[in-house]
Motif scaffolding. Structure first.
Motif, PDB file in Angstrom:
ATOM      1  N   TYR A 133      71.488  13.435  68.659  1.00 58.08           N
ATOM      2  CA  TYR A 133      71.950  12.394  69.139  1.00 58.08           C
ATOM      3  C   TYR A 133      71.983  13.151  70.623  1.00 58.08           C
ATOM      4  N   ASN A 134      71.997  14.337  70.724  1.00 59.71           N
ATOM      5  CA  ASN A 134      72.124  15.539  71.912  1.00 59.71           C
ATOM      6  C   ASN A 134      70.122  15.169  73.338  1.00 59.71           C
ATOM      7  N   LYS A 135      70.190  14.675  74.226  1.00 55.47           N
ATOM      8  CA  LYS A 135      68.790  13.951  74.718  1.00 55.47           C
ATOM      9  C   LYS A 135      68.280  15.407  74.776  1.00 55.47           C
ATOM     10  N   VAL A 136      69.119  16.571  75.411  1.00 54.64           N
ATOM     11  CA  VAL A 136      68.538  17.507  75.812  1.00 54.64           C
ATOM     12  C   VAL A 136      67.487  18.136  74.121  1.00 54.64           C
ATOM     13  N   LEU A 137      68.145  17.845  73.388  1.00 56.55           N
ATOM     14  CA  LEU A 137      67.755  18.987  72.044  1.00 56.55           C
ATOM     15  C   LEU A 137      66.172  18.002  71.774  1.00 56.55           C
ATOM     16  N   ASN A 138      66.473  16.428  71.971  1.00 53.86           N
ATOM     17  CA  ASN A 138      65.743  15.554  72.183  1.00 53.86           C
ATOM     18  C   ASN A 138      63.974  15.709  72.660  1.00 53.86           C
ATOM     19  N   MET A 139      64.580  17.146  73.373  1.00 53.77           N
ATOM     20  CA  MET A 139      63.006  17.477  74.849  1.00 53.77           C
ATOM     21  C   MET A 139      62.437  18.883  74.247  1.00 53.77           C
ATOM     22  N   TRP A 140      62.819  19.352  73.141  1.00 55.84           N
ATOM     23  CA  TRP A 140      63.048  20.428  72.318  1.00 55.84           C
ATOM     24  C   TRP A 140      61.106  20.463  72.052  1.00 55.84           C
ATOM     25  N   LEU A 141      60.793  19.688  71.107  1.00 57.31           N
ATOM     26  CA  LEU A 141      59.686  19.326  70.566  1.00 57.31           C
ATOM     27  C   LEU A 141      58.619  18.893  71.176  1.00 57.31           C
ATOM     28  N   PRO A 142      58.799  17.693  71.983  1.00 57.02           N
ATOM     29  CA  PRO A 142      57.736  17.844  73.647  1.00 57.02           C
ATOM     30  C   PRO A 142      57.669  18.622  74.622  1.00 57.02           C
ATOM     31  N   ALA A 143      58.342  19.518  74.320  1.00 53.60           N
ATOM     32  CA  ALA A 143      58.708  20.203  75.647  1.00 53.60           C
ATOM     33  C   ALA A 143      57.717  21.481  75.450  1.00 53.60           C
ATOM     34  N   LEU A 144      57.084  21.783  74.275  1.00 55.76           N
ATOM     35  CA  LEU A 144      56.368  22.557  73.463  1.00 55.76           C
ATOM     36  C   LEU A 144      54.537  21.853  73.579  1.00 55.76           C
ATOM     37  N   ALA A 145      54.279  20.960  74.296  1.00 58.57           N
ATOM     38  CA  ALA A 145      53.420  20.140  73.852  1.00 58.57           C
ATOM     39  C   ALA A 145      51.554  21.488  74.930  1.00 58.57           C
ATOM     40  N   PRO A 146      51.732  22.328  75.178  1.00 57.16           N
ATOM     41  CA  PRO A 146      51.615  22.583  76.218  1.00 57.16           C
ATOM     42  C   PRO A 146      50.324  24.031  75.867  1.00 57.16           C
ATOM     43  N   GLY A 216      54.487   8.707  88.381  1.00 51.49           N
ATOM     44  CA  GLY A 216      54.557   9.923  88.133  1.00 51.49           C
ATOM     45  C   GLY A 216      54.898  11.088  87.055  1.00 51.49           C
ATOM     46  N   MET A 217      55.258  10.337  86.013  1.00 51.67           N
ATOM     47  CA  MET A 217      54.875  11.419  84.765  1.00 51.67           C
ATOM     48  C   MET A 217      53.571  12.191  83.729  1.00 51.67           C
ATOM     49  N   LEU A 218      52.726  11.191  84.239  1.00 56.15           N
ATOM     50  CA  LEU A 218      51.182  11.891  84.420  1.00 56.15           C
ATOM     51  C   LEU A 218      50.520  12.798  85.455  1.00 56.15           C
ATOM     52  N   ALA A 219      50.949  12.489  86.492  1.00 60.99           N
ATOM     53  CA  ALA A 219      50.796  13.377  87.066  1.00 60.99           C
ATOM     54  C   ALA A 219      51.886  14.295  87.377  1.00 60.99           C
ATOM     55  N   PHE A 220      52.490  14.614  86.670  1.00 61.34           N
ATOM     56  CA  PHE A 220      53.220  16.094  86.531  1.00 61.34           C
ATOM     57  C   PHE A 220      52.299  16.493  84.874  1.00 61.34           C
ATOM     58  N   GLY A 221      53.154  15.938  84.388  1.00 57.28           N
ATOM     59  CA  GLY A 221      52.176  16.408  83.002  1.00 57.28           C
ATOM     60  C   GLY A 221      51.238  16.909  82.205  1.00 57.28           C
TER      61      GLY A 221
END
Length: 398
Positions: A133-146, A216-221
């Motif tokens: 439900y929480n948008k921040v938690l939904n960033m958890w797995l994607p944030a570990l991508a690098p 912009g997202m691709l340029a940053f990410g």
């Protein structure tokens, strides 16, 4: 156990359920993902759907399988420690160490090798249907991508906002249509194009659609992560290779190998027809147990929002439709094994694991081999013009 929610019952058809369809004397096999240990029950309200608890397990590094009792899955589960618990601190230490130990490098690579496939398919689940439900938690797995061989935003934008929109059509940057799909050199071209040029082609794709925020997202990410680890490599080469560059090359290879196989067997009469005409299904495979039923790719393309636990049931409901569409189903395979069979032209093997879903006597092995070979043939623009006419193909620049 927590109290029952309003979500659908978290008892799902196992990958082996097809046995109950093809061989009615065998009982249907079920996988129960409803069991949540009491010690973790306080986490259940975080989930939109209780059936996604195995994905949460991936987040939390619980060393327990929620699939089946097979030895391979249990060993994989026990070895798979989630980056936030083990690999993330390991990656940070490696990046801060001038001369990391050989043992540390080997253990870090081994941890990634064991986990990365399940991580990428957990990410696949997450981008299609965010589990929290929480948008921040939904960033958890994607944030570990690098630290898992990927970059921020690229997978989601390429897979969700490009590939599923274009559906292997000529406008799909990862289309397999114009390749001979049992040719190793064609695959090398396909892979290297993605590896080297997706950083250019994907932003151009979104520029043409005037979706500037995605550029912009691709340029940053994408570019930002590549530049960071390129900079790190100038003074800590071993760490940069271990943490990012080696996993990055392996993951990008795996992504293209998987997509190649998923879209290798195209219906000659209607290659733009969608999921059943351009995608395969893999059943009765431990790959499905490990990787959230990713083998049911045709059904996934028909409805990308369908919950991963519902894909085997959807496959069974569509059994007649799949057969009539001449769609390809293999039994007991992984995408790697099908890819290797294609690269070695081992159509005898592919025919032996082909699943005939029709009534009555199955076609001969030679007939199946001819059909599979026909489906892997390269398309030319002239072939598409004969099927659809220039007017329908005008949107692709014909």
């Amino acid at each position: 156990m927590v109290a029952a929610s309003s979500n659908p019952p978290a008892v799902v058809l196992d990958a082996n359920v097809l046995d109950g369809v093809l061989h009615p004397e065998k009982p249907l096999v079920y996988t129960n993902v409803d069991h949540i240990p009491a010690v973790l029950s306080f986490l259940a309200p975080l989930l939109k759907d209780r059936r996604d608890f195995p994905v949460l397990v991936l987040h939390l590094a619980i060393t327990r399988t929620y699939c089946t009792s097979s030895l391979l899955v249990r060993l994989t589960s026990m070895l798979c420690v989630v980056p936030k618990v083990t690999l993330l601190p390991s990656a940070i230490v490696l990046c801060l160490t001038n001369r990391p130990s050989f043992i540390h490098i080997i253990l870090h690579i081994a941890g990634i090798a064991v986990l990365v496939q399940r991580y990428m398919l957990g990410l696949h689940v997450q981008v299609h249907r965010p589990i929290f439900y929480n948008k921040v938690l939904n960033m958890w797995l994607p944030a570990l991508a690098p630290i898992m061989g990927s970059t921020w935003f690229t997978y989601a934008l390429h897979h969700l906002k490009m590939h599923h929109i274009e559906d292997n059509a000529p406008s799909d940057l990862s289309t397999t249509m114009f390749y001979q799909r049992d040719n190793f050199f064609h695959f090398c071209h396909y892979f290297l194009r993605f590896l080297l040029f997706i950083i250019i082609e994907l932003p151009i794709y979104f520029l043409k659609k005037r979706e500037y925020s995605k550029v912009g997202m691709l340029a940053f990410g994408e570019l930002g992560v590549l530049l960071f680890f390129g900079w790190l490599a100038t003074f800590r080469l071993a760490s940069a290779i271990t943490v990012f560059w080696a996993p990055f090359a392996a993951v990008r290879f795996g992504m293209m190998q998987g997509n190649w196989v998923q879209h290798s067997f195209l219906e000659r009469s209607d290659p733009l027809g969608g999921g059943l005409q351009n995608a395969i299904t893999v059943v009765e495979s431990e790959y499905n147990e490990r990787c959230f039923n990713d083998g049911y790719h045709a059904c996934h393309h028909l409805n990308p929002r369908r919950h991963w636990t519902e894909l085997p049931g959807d496959f069974i409901r569509r059994k007649k439709e799949i057969h009539e569409s001449n769609a390809v189903t293999f039994k007991g395979q992984t995408y790697e094994s099908v890819w290797w069979a294609l690269m070695t032209h081992n159509y005898d093997y592919l025919a032996s694991v082909y699943v005939y879903l029709g009534e009555g006597e199955a076609p001969s092995k030679e007939t199946i081999k001819r059909m599979l070979k026909e489906k892997t043939k390269k398309f030319e623009w002239d072939d598409l013009i004969k099927i659809y006419g220039k007017q329908k193909l005008a949107k692709f620049g014909v």
